[in-house]
Design a protein around this motif. Structure first.
Motif, short mmCIF file in Angstrom:
data_model
loop_
_atom_site.label_atom_id
_atom_site.label_comp_id
_atom_site.label_asym_id
_atom_site.label_seq_id
_atom_site.Cartn_x
_atom_site.Cartn_y
_atom_site.Cartn_z
N ALA A 33 0.82 -1.22 0.00
CA ALA A 33 0.00 0.00 0.00
C ALA A 33 0.85 1.27 0.00
O ALA A 33 0.32 2.37 0.08
N ASP A 45 -0.83 4.78 -0.32
CA ASP A 45 -1.65 4.88 -1.54
C ASP A 45 -3.11 4.62 -1.20
O ASP A 45 -3.57 3.49 -1.15
N LEU A 47 -5.56 5.66 -3.07
CA LEU A 47 -6.34 5.58 -4.32
C LEU A 47 -6.32 4.18 -4.92
O LEU A 47 -7.24 3.79 -5.62
N ALA A 48 -5.26 3.44 -4.68
CA ALA A 48 -5.12 2.07 -5.20
C ALA A 48 -5.44 1.98 -6.68
O ALA A 48 -6.15 1.11 -7.13
N TYR A 50 -7.33 3.74 -8.54
CA TYR A 50 -8.78 3.82 -8.68
C TYR A 50 -9.40 2.44 -8.56
O TYR A 50 -10.22 2.03 -9.35
N SER A 51 -8.96 1.70 -7.57
CA SER A 51 -9.42 0.36 -7.18
C SER A 51 -8.89 -0.76 -8.06
O SER A 51 -9.22 -1.91 -7.84
N ALA A 52 -8.04 -0.48 -9.02
CA ALA A 52 -7.46 -1.54 -9.85
C ALA A 52 -6.35 -2.27 -9.10
O ALA A 52 -5.94 -3.35 -9.50
N ASN A 54 -6.37 -3.12 -5.68
CA ASN A 54 -6.82 -3.37 -4.33
C ASN A 54 -6.10 -4.53 -3.65
O ASN A 54 -6.34 -4.79 -2.48
#
Length: 183
Positions: A33, A45, A47-48, A50-52, A54
């Motif tokens: 992370a 992070d 934002l990851a 934008y969830s891609a 995770n």
């Protein structure tokens, strides 16, 4: 902001389209992370991607699986069948509780499929005469969105729906949320 960061950002701005307005951070490495910028500062992070991402940056299991596939076959077009596609689709459909799935490589394919699906829905469900369906786009800041954002906090908490949302959910009986078809 240091001159190294400023130079990197200026170079990117000079040679790339301005469709995003990124934070003034130039990431050099990342693990789990955590990201580290070109100055050596660490960031969590949130934002990851934008969830891609995770599962985190550099997830060893995912890298090993991707590497193994890339060494076998980098990419096949849907113009060909391949030996793992059927099993993948079967498992994904089962996982999602659906009969079929439609894997795609790009957002452009997703938009094209959404347009075709909307047109087919118009013909089958709404009774639009064959060959006359027109698909129109609305801006993100539609009237319904503006109305919701200007509603009082109390109204938003109650979860009131617009007449348009109620109509959409009536015309799609399988919908279990406000958006048609969302599980």
């Amino acid at each position: 902001m240091s001159s190294t960061t400023e130079k990197a950002i200026a170079s990117a701005e000079a040679h790339s389209a301005h469709n995003y307005h990124p934070l003034p951070v130039v990431v050099a490495t990342a693990e789990g992370a955590w990201m580290t910028d070109i100055e050596g500062r660490r960031y969590l992070d949130m934002l990851a991607g934008y969830s891609a991402l995770n599962f985190g940056h550099g997830n060893r299991r995912l890298i090993d699986a991707a590497k193994a596939q890339l060494e076998r076959v980098t990419l096949t077009s849907r113009a060909f069948h391949h030996d793992r596609f059927a099993e993948f689709c079967e498992q994904l459909a089962d996982f999602c509780g659906m009969e079929m799935v439609l894997p795609m490589n790009t957002g452009a394919e997703a938009v094209e499929t959404a347009v075709k699906t909307a047109r087919k829905w118009g013909y089958r469900v709404k009774g639009v005469p064959d060959g006359t369906a027109k698909i129109s786009w609305r801006r993100t800041t539609s009237t319904a969105v503006r109305r919701r954002s200007s509603a009082s906090p109390r109204t938003r908490r109650r979860g009131r729906t617009t007449a348009r949302t109620r109509r959409a959910s009536r015309s799609c009986p399988t919908a279990t949320s406000r958006r048609c078809g969302t599980p």
